[in-house]
Design a protein around this motif. Structure first.
Motif, PDB file in Angstrom:
ATOM      1  N   THR A   1      45.922  46.365 -93.549  1.00 38.89           N
ATOM      2  CA  THR A   1      44.464  46.418 -93.646  1.00 38.89           C
ATOM      3  C   THR A   1      43.989  45.798 -94.957  1.00 38.89           C
ATOM      4  O   THR A   1      43.032  45.014 -94.978  1.00 38.89           O
ATOM      5  CB  THR A   1      43.972  47.877 -93.535  1.00 38.89           C
ATOM      6  OG1 THR A   1      44.379  48.397 -92.271  1.00 38.89           O
ATOM      7  CG2 THR A   1      42.467  47.974 -93.664  1.00 38.89           C
ATOM      8  N   ALA A   2      44.645  46.143 -96.050  1.00 40.31           N
ATOM      9  CA  ALA A   2      44.275  45.594 -97.357  1.00 40.31           C
ATOM     10  C   ALA A   2      44.473  44.077 -97.381  1.00 40.31           C
ATOM     11  O   ALA A   2      43.626  43.337 -97.899  1.00 40.31           O
ATOM     12  CB  ALA A   2      45.097  46.256 -98.461  1.00 40.31           C
TER      13      ALA A   2
ATOM     14  N   GLU B   1      41.665  42.367 -95.472  1.00 41.83           N
ATOM     15  CA  GLU B   1      40.417  42.331 -96.239  1.00 41.83           C
ATOM     16  C   GLU B   1      40.418  41.139 -97.197  1.00 41.83           C
ATOM     17  O   GLU B   1      39.414  40.424 -97.312  1.00 41.83           O
ATOM     18  CB  GLU B   1      40.244  43.627 -97.037  1.00 41.83           C
ATOM     19  CG  GLU B   1      39.961  44.858 -96.195  1.00 41.83           C
ATOM     20  CD  GLU B   1      40.074  46.155 -96.983  1.00 41.83           C
ATOM     21  OE1 GLU B   1      40.292  46.107 -98.222  1.00 41.83           O
ATOM     22  OE2 GLU B   1      39.952  47.235 -96.368  1.00 41.83           O
ATOM     23  N   VAL B   2      41.513  40.929 -97.873  1.00 40.89           N
ATOM     24  CA  VAL B   2      41.609  39.820 -98.823  1.00 40.89           C
ATOM     25  C   VAL B   2      41.615  38.489 -98.073  1.00 40.89           C
ATOM     26  O   VAL B   2      40.937  37.538 -98.474  1.00 40.89           O
ATOM     27  CB  VAL B   2      42.866  39.970 -99.713  1.00 40.89           C
ATOM     28  CG1 VAL B   2      43.103  38.731-100.548  1.00 40.89           C
ATOM     29  CG2 VAL B   2      42.715  41.193-100.609  1.00 40.89           C
TER      30      VAL B   2
ATOM     31  N   ALA C   1      40.256  37.737 -95.256  1.00 38.65           N
ATOM     32  CA  ALA C   1      38.916  37.439 -94.735  1.00 38.65           C
ATOM     33  C   ALA C   1      38.037  36.777 -95.796  1.00 38.65           C
ATOM     34  O   ALA C   1      37.172  35.961 -95.467  1.00 38.65           O
ATOM     35  CB  ALA C   1      38.251  38.715 -94.228  1.00 38.65           C
ATOM     36  N   GLU C   2      38.255  37.116 -97.049  1.00 42.78           N
ATOM     37  CA  GLU C   2      37.491  36.491 -98.132  1.00 42.78           C
ATOM     38  C   GLU C   2      38.128  35.197 -98.611  1.00 42.78           C
ATOM     39  O   GLU C   2      37.429  34.306 -99.097  1.00 42.78           O
ATOM     40  CB  GLU C   2      37.351  37.462 -99.301  1.00 42.78           C
ATOM     41  CG  GLU C   2      36.466  38.657 -98.990  1.00 42.78           C
ATOM     42  CD  GLU C   2      36.252  39.544-100.198  1.00 42.78           C
ATOM     43  OE1 GLU C   2      35.982  39.009-101.291  1.00 42.78           O
ATOM     44  OE2 GLU C   2      36.358  40.777-100.051  1.00 42.78           O
TER      45      GLU C   2
ATOM     46  N   LYS D   1      40.513  41.529-106.998  1.00 40.53           N
ATOM     47  CA  LYS D   1      40.403  42.487-105.905  1.00 40.53           C
ATOM     48  C   LYS D   1      41.762  42.702-105.237  1.00 40.53           C
ATOM     49  O   LYS D   1      42.146  43.827-104.910  1.00 40.53           O
ATOM     50  CB  LYS D   1      39.385  41.979-104.878  1.00 40.53           C
ATOM     51  CG  LYS D   1      39.175  42.912-103.717  1.00 40.53           C
ATOM     52  CD  LYS D   1      38.119  42.369-102.763  1.00 40.53           C
ATOM     53  CE  LYS D   1      37.918  43.319-101.595  1.00 40.53           C
ATOM     54  NZ  LYS D   1      36.848  42.859-100.688  1.00 40.53           N
TER      55      LYS D   1
ATOM     56  N   ALA E   1      43.837  46.180-105.047  1.00 38.99           N
ATOM     57  CA  ALA E   1      44.310  46.751-103.779  1.00 38.99           C
ATOM     58  C   ALA E   1      45.806  47.035-103.849  1.00 38.99           C
ATOM     59  O   ALA E   1      46.273  48.068-103.349  1.00 38.99           O
ATOM     60  CB  ALA E   1      44.001  45.801-102.618  1.00 38.99           C
TER      61      ALA E   1
END
Length: 199
Positions: A66-67, A70-71, A73-74, A111, A115
């Motif tokens: 999941t972490a 998230e990264v 996606a950016e 970020k 994480a």
């Protein structure tokens, strides 16, 4: 620019270990007599084979994915914008866009590192919880085998493993703690350093 993988290995929880009842294979087993009072235990095998350890390993892997998502996606939009800039002529507008993208990239790297620290803090906390639950089980197995000395099985080069407590500890821990649930630890965000003043 390449964003490095930010999540550390989840340590003993994610390592595939041999079955707890089997010592590392050797060309010729050493064997020998049982040494009364000397017992062995593999904490890594307890974590890898106990139901709670397996549940924790699965949950940590989910939190890690999941972490990473998230990264990711950016990261993708930033890389797309960087590729679009590559073919443009060098001018003040291009440099300004490149600087803005570089700032976004640096923020994303921070970020990702944060994480990673959160995943590591989560791993440490759940490992401590399982270890605390296992301690009375270890003490009970230690007393039942009439141990006078407990050694880490991983440090034994050979010998008679009849006094290995690992299997008993796994069974006792499974009876006490069948699973473990937890969420990702949230750490305070680091304060960004102020930009240097223009001269």
């Amino acid at each position: 620019m390449m964003l490095r993988s930010f999540v550390p290995a989840v340590g003993a929880l994610a390592v595939a270990l041999p079955a707890f009842a089997q010592p590392a294979p050797a060309a010729q087993p050493l064997g020998g007599p049982v040494v009364p009072g000397v017992c062995l235990l593999s904490r890594e095998a307890v974590f890898a084979n106990a139901a709670a350890g397996k549940a924790a390993s699965t949950r940590l892997a989910d939190l890690t994915r999941t972490a990473q998502a998230e990264v990711e996606a950016e990261r993708q939009p930033i890389e797309t914008e960087l590729r679009a800039l590559e073919g443009q002529p060098d001018n003040p507008a291009r440099r300004q866009k490149a600087e803005a993208l570089d700032a976004r990239w640096q923020t994303l790297q921070q970020k990702a590192a944060h994480a990673g620290r959160e995943i590591e803090a989560t791993r440490a906390k759940v490992m401590e919880r399982i270890a605390n639950e296992a301690q009375p089980v270890v003490a009970q197995a230690y007393a039942a085998k009439k141990c006078g000395l407990l050694l880490d099985r991983g440090s034994a080069l050979g010998g008679n493993f009849a006094n290995d407590l690992t299997g008993d500890v796994v069974k006792g821990l499974d009876a006490k703690l069948a699973t473990v649930t937890f969420e990702r630890e949230r750490l305070p965000q680091p304060v960004a350093a102020p930009a240097p003043a223009a001269r």
